[in-house]
Write a protein that holds these residues in place. Structure first.
Motif, PDB file in Angstrom:
ATOM      1  N   LEU A 180      -0.047  -3.731  -9.854  1.00 16.69           N
ATOM      2  CA  LEU A 180      -0.916  -4.418  -8.885  1.00 16.69           C
ATOM      3  C   LEU A 180      -1.857  -5.381  -9.605  1.00 16.69           C
ATOM      4  O   LEU A 180      -2.438  -5.035 -10.638  1.00 16.69           O
ATOM      5  CB  LEU A 180      -1.766  -3.384  -8.119  1.00 16.69           C
ATOM      6  CG  LEU A 180      -2.918  -3.936  -7.275  1.00 16.69           C
ATOM      7  CD1 LEU A 180      -2.410  -4.688  -6.044  1.00 16.69           C
ATOM      8  CD2 LEU A 180      -3.864  -2.816  -6.849  1.00 16.69           C
ATOM      9  N   ILE A 181      -1.983  -6.555  -9.060  1.00 16.65           N
ATOM     10  CA  ILE A 181      -3.075  -7.442  -9.476  1.00 16.65           C
ATOM     11  C   ILE A 181      -3.982  -7.614  -8.273  1.00 16.65           C
ATOM     12  O   ILE A 181      -3.524  -7.981  -7.194  1.00 16.65           O
ATOM     13  CB  ILE A 181      -2.555  -8.806  -9.978  1.00 16.65           C
ATOM     14  CG1 ILE A 181      -1.763  -8.606 -11.271  1.00 16.65           C
ATOM     15  CG2 ILE A 181      -3.731  -9.756 -10.223  1.00 16.65           C
ATOM     16  CD1 ILE A 181      -1.145  -9.873 -11.821  1.00 16.65           C
ATOM     17  N   ARG A 182      -5.243  -7.302  -8.468  1.00 17.24           N
ATOM     18  CA  ARG A 182      -6.207  -7.420  -7.373  1.00 17.24           C
ATOM     19  C   ARG A 182      -7.107  -8.627  -7.619  1.00 17.24           C
ATOM     20  O   ARG A 182      -7.773  -8.710  -8.653  1.00 17.24           O
ATOM     21  CB  ARG A 182      -7.069  -6.160  -7.302  1.00 17.24           C
ATOM     22  CG  ARG A 182      -8.168  -6.281  -6.261  1.00 17.24           C
ATOM     23  CD  ARG A 182      -8.811  -4.953  -6.002  1.00 17.24           C
ATOM     24  NE  ARG A 182      -9.868  -4.643  -6.932  1.00 17.24           N
ATOM     25  CZ  ARG A 182     -11.156  -4.944  -6.733  1.00 17.24           C
ATOM     26  NH1 ARG A 182     -11.526  -5.569  -5.636  1.00 17.24           N
ATOM     27  NH2 ARG A 182     -12.067  -4.601  -7.625  1.00 17.24           N
ATOM     28  N   LEU A 183      -7.095  -9.538  -6.671  1.00 19.55           N
ATOM     29  CA  LEU A 183      -7.923 -10.740  -6.802  1.00 19.55           C
ATOM     30  C   LEU A 183      -9.346 -10.421  -6.355  1.00 19.55           C
ATOM     31  O   LEU A 183      -9.573 -10.094  -5.198  1.00 19.55           O
ATOM     32  CB  LEU A 183      -7.357 -11.877  -5.942  1.00 19.55           C
ATOM     33  CG  LEU A 183      -5.866 -12.186  -6.102  1.00 19.55           C
ATOM     34  CD1 LEU A 183      -5.484 -13.377  -5.235  1.00 19.55           C
ATOM     35  CD2 LEU A 183      -5.512 -12.447  -7.562  1.00 19.55           C
ATOM     36  N   LYS A 184     -10.275 -10.535  -7.291  1.00 21.69           N
ATOM     37  CA  LYS A 184     -11.682 -10.371  -6.911  1.00 21.69           C
ATOM     38  C   LYS A 184     -12.284 -11.734  -6.572  1.00 21.69           C
ATOM     39  O   LYS A 184     -13.192 -11.840  -5.770  1.00 21.69           O
ATOM     40  CB  LYS A 184     -12.460  -9.710  -8.056  1.00 21.69           C
ATOM     41  CG  LYS A 184     -11.947  -8.295  -8.346  1.00 21.69           C
ATOM     42  CD  LYS A 184     -12.511  -7.734  -9.630  1.00 21.69           C
ATOM     43  CE  LYS A 184     -13.902  -7.172  -9.445  1.00 21.69           C
ATOM     44  NZ  LYS A 184     -14.349  -6.465 -10.687  1.00 21.69           N
TER      45      LYS A 184
END
Ligand code: SF4
Lengths: 252, 368
Positions: B298-302
């Motif tokens: 998972l890559i979570r965009l902050k």
């Protein structure tokens, strides 16, 4: 001239057309603050969009905030609430303050927040080419009412009276002494003050309505003498019914 | 010490911590608790709260207060944001630092006031007229509603730009244990001396935010202006350099602005890219898939804007596929497609309910 110190030297000549009332109003405002010896560095002049908005911005050598069409009072509200030590003056046109900005105008009056709002009222949209305004008299020809305006105009003094303004006056750019007196009172008033200033626009209004405005800008200014009637009582605002005349005076 | 807090309440506490001393707003679900909390908290710290006549007035008052010296904020939801956008454009043009919280609800129009969505991702990016770059942060928890509000103020001050906290109803209304860290640094406004009001276009520098009432005779206008604020509406050069500066001051600092998190991507064959509340479901789905032996990450965009296009340069070679779940019809997925040659699958939901972990797990199974 002693008022020069309030003007940014680099901004001349003014963008106003010859005979425009806004130059006279500009001088009346500066005269009022000079006579009151106000510290211009503790004042903020806020305006919207249109010819009248250019009175303070960029002419005045002070903090000036030239905002969006109709929004100056909202911006001014934020300035005044956050720093009440600043004297905040809104100068804009009738289209700006009463059409698109009508909601901000009535709510600022209702809050009785200490702002001075000076409306340069020329009954027309000047800068955008002479379209009908909420203050255009019935029958007047404009770019968007070629057959004559059919909607009744706003009386802005009555409007802000109903909304809760606590100082209300109307004058014209012909009656400069009176105008300066009213502006001085507004600037020292604790609460929401409103001055409706009849300031003719020959370029967009006068030339289309020469039957009533005469055939020159100068005539249009001089005519203010004939068409304005000074109120004897403040409450005449609500009884005055002379057609084609303008009631001036202090109403509250 | 964790506290049991609602996301919206945590946001208001973050604003106070960041030094916000002016709030103007207009009620709109699901953001109103932010305003209500600010009405309670601001007087305690000598700040000013005002409920304006509408969202247009709120945003105008925020900008006015900022020029009077305040750190200022407003909060709203989709339709309210639409009303604010003209004034937000003014804030961009006049380089007025401020924070706008958008707690998104299902739309278009009044849609579903109490239901979540991520439908304003493009509205915050492109809603105002003209060309500009904007900053938008996407929290996934009550803790981040607190932390990212502070970060939003810090970024606003650093780059003199309106910054969006782009939350969604699920994050705004969630009640959970939140960490209110006392140690988050705050960027404070510094007084500036004789610098021009608006930064130098040669090096795209940002001059510190000045304020009214100091005898500086500031000229501020939403029309095209030079660095001292004088209208230059007939000048092609002034227009071109202004727009370039609004864009470059952000573009040239993306490394400092952008943040994202990676989970289990080292050997991943499939990567989920998600943001906001959806990323919580995505993380759960990824963890479950990992437990089942599937190589998923998972890559979570902050940071949503500026878009973190750099993530694609750092993807491990093992990655063969990308999945993008969103509570909209696919607003960020196209941005992702612009920066990668890998196949991109989307999973979209616009029925006013959150995307669940099992829905993302199903999607992962379907494409495997
Ligand atoms: S268009 Fe009318 S209001 Fe505008 S400057 Fe000319 S005369 Fe004045």
């Amino acid at each position: 001239m002693k008022l020069d110190k309030y003007i940014r030297p680099e901004v001349f000549p003014t963008p106003f057309c010859q005979g425009c009332g806004h130059g006279i109003l500009m001088q009346a405002i500066l005269r009022a603050l000079d006579e009151l010896s106000l510290d211009i560095d503790k004042m903020v002049f806020v305006s919207g969009i249109g010819c009248a908005a250019w009175i303070p911005s960029p002419h005045f050598a002070a903090d000036t905030l030239h905002t969006l069409h109709g929004r100056p009072i909202a911006y001014a509200t934020g300035i005044k609430l956050f720093n009440p030590a600043l004297k905040v003056v809104v100068i804009s046109g009738d289209g700006d303050l009463a059409a698109i900005g009508g909601n901000h105008l009535i709510h600022a009056a209702r809050r009785n927040i200490e702002l001075t709002v000076i409306c340069a009222n020329n009954s027309i949209y000047g800068m955008t080419g002479g379209q009908v305004a909420p203050t255009t008299p019935c029958g007047a020809k404009t770019a968007t009412t070629p057959q004559g305006a059919s909607e009744p105009p706003f009386d802005l003094c009555k409007l802000v009276w109903g909304a809760g303004a606590t100082y209300i006056a109307r004058s014209t750019v012909f009656h400069v002494k009176e105008l300066v007196k009213y502006i001085k009172k507004a600037l020292t008033h604790k609460g929401f003050s409103f001055i409706d200033t009849v300031s003719p626009c020959y370029t967009q209004y006068g030339r289309r309505n020469q039957n009533v405005c005469g055939t020159s800008p100068a005539n249009m200014v001089l005519d203010l003498k004939n068409i304005s009637v000074r109120a004897k009582q403040p409450d005449e605002l609500f009884t005055f019914s002379e057609k084609d005349k303008i009631l001036t005076g202090e109403f509250k | 010490m964790p506290q049991f807090l609602q996301g919206n309440e945590a946001c208001a506490l973050g604003a106070i911590k960041a030094g916000c001393r002016f709030y103007a707003g207009y009620p709109i679900t699901p953001s109103s608790e932010i305003m209500e909390q600010m009405a309670r908290e601001l007087p305690k710290v000598g700040g000013v709260f005002v409920q304006m006549e509408d969202e247009i007035g709120s945003m105008g008052a925020v900008i006015g207060a900022t020029w009077a010296g305040a750190k200022a904020m407003t909060a709203t939801s989709g339709p309210g944001l639409t009303l604010m956008l003209e004034n937000i454009g003014y804030a961009i043009m006049t380089e007025t630092p401020c924070v706008i919280v958008d707690v998104q609800r299902a739309g278009p129009s009044t849609g579903q006031a109490t239901k979540p969505a991520s439908g304003d991702v493009m509205q915050v990016r492109w809603g105002a007229s003209g060309d500009y770059e904007i900053i938008a942060l996407s929290p996934w928890s009550a803790t981040e509603m607190y932390e990212m509000t502070i970060q939003a103020f810090n970024l606003a001050e650093t780059y003199r730009v309106p910054v969006f906290l782009l939350a969604d109803e699920a994050v705004g209304h969630i009640r959970e244990s939140a960490v209110i860290s006392p140690d988050i640094p705050v960027v404070n406004r510094v007084d500036h001396t004789d610098l021009p009001t608006f930064g130098n276009s040669k090096d795209n520098s940002v001059t510190p935010m000045p304020m009214f009432g100091q005898g500086r005779k500031l000229s501020v206008t939403g029309s095209t202006h030079d660095e001292w604020g004088y209208r230059k509406t007939q000048s092609p050069e002034a227009q071109a350099t202004s727009v370039a500066r609004f864009c470059n001051k952000i573009k040239q600092n993306t490394d400092k602005i952008i943040s994202y998190e990676s989970y289990h991507i080292e050997d991943a064959e499939t990567i989920v890219i998600a943001y906001g509340f959806t990323a919580r479901s995505a993380l759960k789905a990824v963890q479950t898939a990992r437990a089942d032996g599937h190589k998923v990450g998972l890559i979570r965009l902050k940071t949503i804007w500026p878009f973190p296009e750099g993530i694609f340069r750092e993807l491990p070679k093992t990655v063969k596929k990308i999945v993008v779940p969103e509570m909209n019809q696919g607003q960020i997925v196209r941005e992702i497609q612009r920066f990668t040659a890998l196949p991109v699958e989307q999973y979209n939901k616009t029925n006013g309910t959150v995307i669940t972990a099992s829905e993302i797990a199903d999607k992962l199974n379907e494409i495997r």
